[in-house]
Motif scaffolding. Structure first.
Motif, short mmCIF file in Angstrom:
data_model
loop_
_atom_site.label_atom_id
_atom_site.label_comp_id
_atom_site.label_asym_id
_atom_site.label_seq_id
_atom_site.Cartn_x
_atom_site.Cartn_y
_atom_site.Cartn_z
N LYS A 99 0.83 -1.22 0.00
CA LYS A 99 0.00 0.00 0.00
C LYS A 99 0.86 1.27 0.00
O LYS A 99 0.47 2.29 -0.57
CB LYS A 99 -0.93 0.01 1.22
N THR A 100 2.02 1.20 0.63
CA THR A 100 2.87 2.40 0.66
C THR A 100 3.39 2.73 -0.74
O THR A 100 3.53 3.90 -1.10
CB THR A 100 4.06 2.21 1.62
N PHE A 101 3.63 1.70 -1.54
CA PHE A 101 4.07 1.93 -2.93
C PHE A 101 2.90 2.44 -3.76
O PHE A 101 3.07 3.29 -4.63
CB PHE A 101 4.64 0.64 -3.53
N GLN A 102 1.70 1.91 -3.50
CA GLN A 102 0.52 2.38 -4.23
C GLN A 102 0.26 3.84 -3.91
O GLN A 102 -0.07 4.63 -4.80
CB GLN A 102 -0.70 1.52 -3.84
N ASN A 103 0.44 4.21 -2.65
CA ASN A 103 0.25 5.62 -2.26
C ASN A 103 1.29 6.52 -2.93
O ASN A 103 0.98 7.64 -3.36
CB ASN A 103 0.35 5.76 -0.74
N ALA A 104 2.53 6.02 -3.02
CA ALA A 104 3.59 6.79 -3.69
C ALA A 104 3.27 6.97 -5.18
O ALA A 104 3.50 8.04 -5.76
CB ALA A 104 4.93 6.09 -3.52
N LEU A 105 2.72 5.92 -5.79
CA LEU A 105 2.34 5.98 -7.20
C LEU A 105 1.23 7.02 -7.41
O LEU A 105 1.30 7.86 -8.32
CB LEU A 105 1.86 4.60 -7.66
N ASN A 106 0.22 6.96 -6.55
CA ASN A 106 -0.88 7.92 -6.67
C ASN A 106 -0.40 9.36 -6.47
O ASN A 106 -0.80 10.27 -7.19
CB ASN A 106 -1.97 7.60 -5.64
N SER A 107 0.48 9.54 -5.49
CA SER A 107 1.02 10.87 -5.22
C SER A 107 1.80 11.40 -6.42
O SER A 107 1.68 12.59 -6.77
CB SER A 107 1.92 10.80 -3.98
N SER A 108 2.56 10.53 -7.06
CA SER A 108 3.37 10.95 -8.22
C SER A 108 2.47 11.35 -9.38
O SER A 108 2.71 12.36 -10.06
CB SER A 108 4.31 9.82 -8.64
N PHE A 109 1.45 10.52 -9.65
CA PHE A 109 0.54 10.84 -10.76
C PHE A 109 -0.19 12.15 -10.51
O PHE A 109 -0.36 12.97 -11.42
CB PHE A 109 -0.45 9.70 -10.98
N GLU A 110 -0.63 12.34 -9.29
CA GLU A 110 -1.33 13.58 -8.96
C GLU A 110 -0.41 14.78 -9.17
O GLU A 110 -0.83 15.84 -9.64
CB GLU A 110 -1.83 13.54 -7.52
N TYR A 111 0.88 14.59 -8.85
CA TYR A 111 1.86 15.67 -9.01
C TYR A 111 2.00 16.07 -10.47
O TYR A 111 1.85 17.24 -10.83
CB TYR A 111 3.20 15.23 -8.43
N PHE A 112 2.30 15.09 -11.34
CA PHE A 112 2.65 15.53 -12.70
C PHE A 112 1.45 15.73 -13.62
O PHE A 112 1.53 16.49 -14.57
CB PHE A 112 3.70 14.61 -13.35
N ILE A 113 0.32 15.10 -13.33
CA ILE A 113 -0.86 15.34 -14.16
C ILE A 113 -1.30 16.80 -14.03
O ILE A 113 -1.70 17.44 -15.02
CB ILE A 113 -2.02 14.39 -13.76
N ASN A 114 -1.17 17.33 -12.84
CA ASN A 114 -1.62 18.71 -12.62
C ASN A 114 -0.58 19.75 -13.03
O ASN A 114 -0.85 20.95 -12.94
CB ASN A 114 -2.01 18.89 -11.15
N LEU A 115 0.59 19.28 -13.51
CA LEU A 115 1.56 20.23 -14.07
C LEU A 115 1.06 20.79 -15.40
O LEU A 115 1.44 21.88 -15.81
CB LEU A 115 2.91 19.54 -14.29
N ASN A 116 0.22 20.01 -16.08
CA ASN A 116 -0.33 20.45 -17.37
C ASN A 116 -1.75 20.97 -17.16
O ASN A 116 -2.66 20.20 -16.85
CB ASN A 116 -0.35 19.27 -18.36
N PRO A 117 -1.98 22.27 -17.33
CA PRO A 117 -3.32 22.82 -17.08
C PRO A 117 -4.39 22.27 -18.03
O PRO A 117 -5.58 22.43 -17.79
CB PRO A 117 -3.12 24.33 -17.27
N ARG A 118 -3.95 21.62 -19.13
CA ARG A 118 -4.91 21.10 -20.09
C ARG A 118 -5.28 19.63 -19.82
O ARG A 118 -6.05 19.03 -20.58
CB ARG A 118 -4.37 21.24 -21.51
N SER A 119 -4.75 19.08 -18.76
CA SER A 119 -5.06 17.68 -18.46
C SER A 119 -6.55 17.41 -18.33
O SER A 119 -7.06 16.41 -18.87
CB SER A 119 -4.33 17.23 -17.18
N PRO A 120 -7.33 18.27 -17.63
CA PRO A 120 -8.78 18.01 -17.56
C PRO A 120 -9.43 17.96 -18.94
O PRO A 120 -10.26 17.09 -19.22
CB PRO A 120 -9.31 19.20 -16.73
N GLU A 121 -9.03 18.89 -19.80
CA GLU A 121 -9.59 18.92 -21.15
C GLU A 121 -9.20 17.66 -21.93
O GLU A 121 -10.03 17.06 -22.62
CB GLU A 121 -9.09 20.17 -21.89
N PHE A 122 -7.94 17.25 -21.82
CA PHE A 122 -7.47 16.09 -22.56
C PHE A 122 -8.16 14.81 -22.11
O PHE A 122 -8.47 13.94 -22.92
CB PHE A 122 -5.95 15.95 -22.40
N ILE A 123 -8.39 14.69 -20.80
CA ILE A 123 -9.08 13.49 -20.30
C ILE A 123 -10.51 13.46 -20.83
O ILE A 123 -11.02 12.40 -21.23
CB ILE A 123 -9.05 13.46 -18.76
#
Length: 557
Positions: free
Chosen positions: A297-321
């Motif tokens: 679970k600690t690795f899963q949490n690290a994975l989720n934290s990383s994705f949340e970090y870099f997905i939100n670096l791109n302001p167009r991510s909501p539009e692209f999804i």
């Protein structure tokens, strides 16, 4: 003798007789050469145990009455203590015994086959003599020698092996030590000797192993080396901060690659491919965590934290999804099983959870959903509704109320059109006009420019307006021609017929060419400069007529 008060004489006589006997035995053992040394020691130990059993039986009365009352050592324990002091810890045997045992262990570690049965008997003898004898006379020096052995060996391995090979060797050594304990050491020694191997082969080399050039943790992640990753996880988890080290390196790598992915201008050109890469990356690391990292679970949490970090670096991510969803629900899910559809939607929801700007996603999703519904190009209504249910579960009713209202409008519009044509039988079965009545506020709207519909359509629209306002009181219709589309038939020069799907505005322009071959247009552009355009009928087109299905979408307030 005990009854006649000679208990002390009997007891001291036993001590002196046994001591004298053991001194003779000691000489016999000392005289044994080479491999026969342990065999002789084992043979004499077995003889001593048998003799001790008989002596205890003969002196049973003294053992039960005299010895407890005088607080002396019981006969059997006395025999063991005398063996310890006169044999095991004698000057000429103690060091030789230890060196012999350690030499046998070393030979076994270097691949030789030794007599494990004999080793087991000798080690058991030390254990029978008491925990302190086993620990002081064998276990403590055994652990010290082992630490030095593995310190040298690990240094040798790390200089000549890649990370994967090194971990295999460390794992094999660990298993060998646990097997050695099973065969001839005290079970309590297992934790101690494995700690030595873990410290010398893993803990002392962790940073170098994870960062090893061309074979470290990052290379394992890139090349999907599940077996090596699993081995690293299982070995590193045995040492302090081991898993933390893996997690930090994985997180750092994942954030860096994710950042490159979401900020690469080339990848931003294709939103669907952009999101698919995100999903592929998530699948990749989900599989690694599941297959190699024991679903930690600690690795899963690290994975989720990383994705949340870099997905939100791109302001167009909501539009692209949202564009990714739009692509899938328009065409990408054709022929896909219901289970696979749910899997794709669940993956989309997983990315959605990472978004910080969920309201931006909602804005784009509403626009894309409106286009799919109004154009009738959604692959599956069930898939559309399933995603809305998932969004509702995630964000609550308020988030999806308008989206659900859009589906309600579509169903109501179908019923309205059915009733409209039923009340106008003169229009026949051909439904030239299809109107969607959209609730203001539920649908994304844009300022509508006044549109002069062709006469054929205008009359039909007016009929619908009269019908609708006559059956619904207190409502007002406002035509949103900018949201409409039309199917028109074109007959080309050689009699070829084609059906064109165009916007309402395009229909209005094309229909004008039924009455003219050439039209001009003049209007004001920015800066109040006059601009002239000349529109000419393509020679190959001989005529345009209104389609059998022409739809314009309307809103009411």
């Amino acid at each position: 003798m005990v009854l006649h008060k000679f208990g002390e004489k009997l007891y001291s006589g036993l001590v002196s007789t046994m001591t004298l006997h053991l001194k003779e035995i000691s000489k016999s053992i000392e005289a044994a050469q080479g491999g026969s040394f342990l065999e002789e020691l084992n043979r004499k130990w077995n003889d001593h145990n048998k003799a001790l059993q008989m002596i205890r039986d003969i002196l049973m009365y003294m053992d039960r009455t005299y010895i407890p009352s005088t607080h002396k050592t019981p006969v059997h324990e006395l025999g063991l203590n005398l063996w310890r002091d006169n044999i095991v810890r004698s000057n000429k045997i103690q060091t030789r015994l230890l060196n012999t045992l350690l030499e046998l262990v070393h030979r076994e570690r270097t691949g030789e086959v030794i007599n494990r049965g004999l080793m087991r008997n000798i080690i058991k003898m030390l254990m029978d003599l008491g925990p302190s004898v086993y620990q002081e006379d064998f276990e403590k020096p055994f652990l010290e020698v082992s630490a030095e052995f593995y310190k040298v060996e690990s240094q040798k391995f790390i200089e000549c092996c890649d990370c994967g090979e090194y971990l295999k060797k460390a794992e094999r050594r660990l298993n060998e030590e646990m097997e050695r304990v099973t065969h001839y050491l005290d079970a309590k020694s297992e934790a101690k000797i494995t700690n030595v191997v873990e410290k010398e082969m893993i803990a002392n080399h962790m940073p170098r192993l994870v960062h090893m050039d061309n074979s470290g943790l990052v290379n394992m992640l890139l090349d999907d080396k599940y077996e090596d990753l699993g081995r690293m996880y299982n070995l590193f988890r045995r040492v302090p901060s081991g898993l933390l080290t893996i997690r930090e390196v994985m997180t750092s790598h994942l954030r860096e690659t994710g950042k490159q992915l979401v900020t690469d201008p080339e990848r931003l050109k294709d939103p669907v491919e952009f999101v698919q890469r995100l999903l592929d990356e998530k699948d990749k690391y989900d599989n690694i965590i599941s297959s190699a990292f024991n679903n930690d679970k600690t690795f899963q949490n690290a994975l989720n934290s990383s994705f949340e970090y870099f997905i939100n670096l791109n302001p167009r991510s909501p539009e692209f999804i949202s564009l990714f969803v739009d692509d899938k629900l328009r065409k990408g899910l054709k022929g896909v099983s219901e289970e696979d559809v749910e899997t794709i939607l669940d993956k989309v929801m997983m990315l959605f959870r990472y978004l910080q700007e969920k309201d931006v996603f909602e804005k784009y999703y509403k626009q894309h959903l409106a286009k799919r519904l109004l154009s009738g190009k959604t692959v599956s209504d069930d898939a559309e509704r399933s995603l809305i249910v998932k969004l509702k579960t995630e964000c609550g009713y308020q988030f999806t109320s308008k989206l659900e209202g859009m589906f309600t409008d579509m169903k109501t519009s179908q019923d309205t059109m059915h009733e409209f044509y039923a009340s106008h039988p003169e229009l026949g079965d051909s439904r030239t006009l299809v109107v969607q009545v959209l609730t203001t506020g539920s649908w994304p709207t844009q300022p509508s420019v006044t549109c002069n519909l062709p006469a054929e359509m205008s009359a039909l629209c007016e009929k619908f307006r009269s019908y609708y306002l006559g059956t619904h009181t207190g409502r007002r219709l406002s035509w949103q021609t900018n949201m409409g589309s039309a199917d028109i038939k074109a007959t080309f020069g050689k009699g070829q017929k084609h059906e064109l799907n165009v916007s309402t505005y395009q229909m209005c322009v094309l229909m004008l060419f039924n009455n003219a071959d050439r039209l001009s247009y003049q209007g004001n552009r920015a800066g109040n400069r006059d601009s002239c355009f000349r529109l000419e009928k393509v020679p190959a087109i001989s005529g345009l007529c209104e389609g059998e299905e022409c739809s314009s979408e309307r809103t009411y307030e």
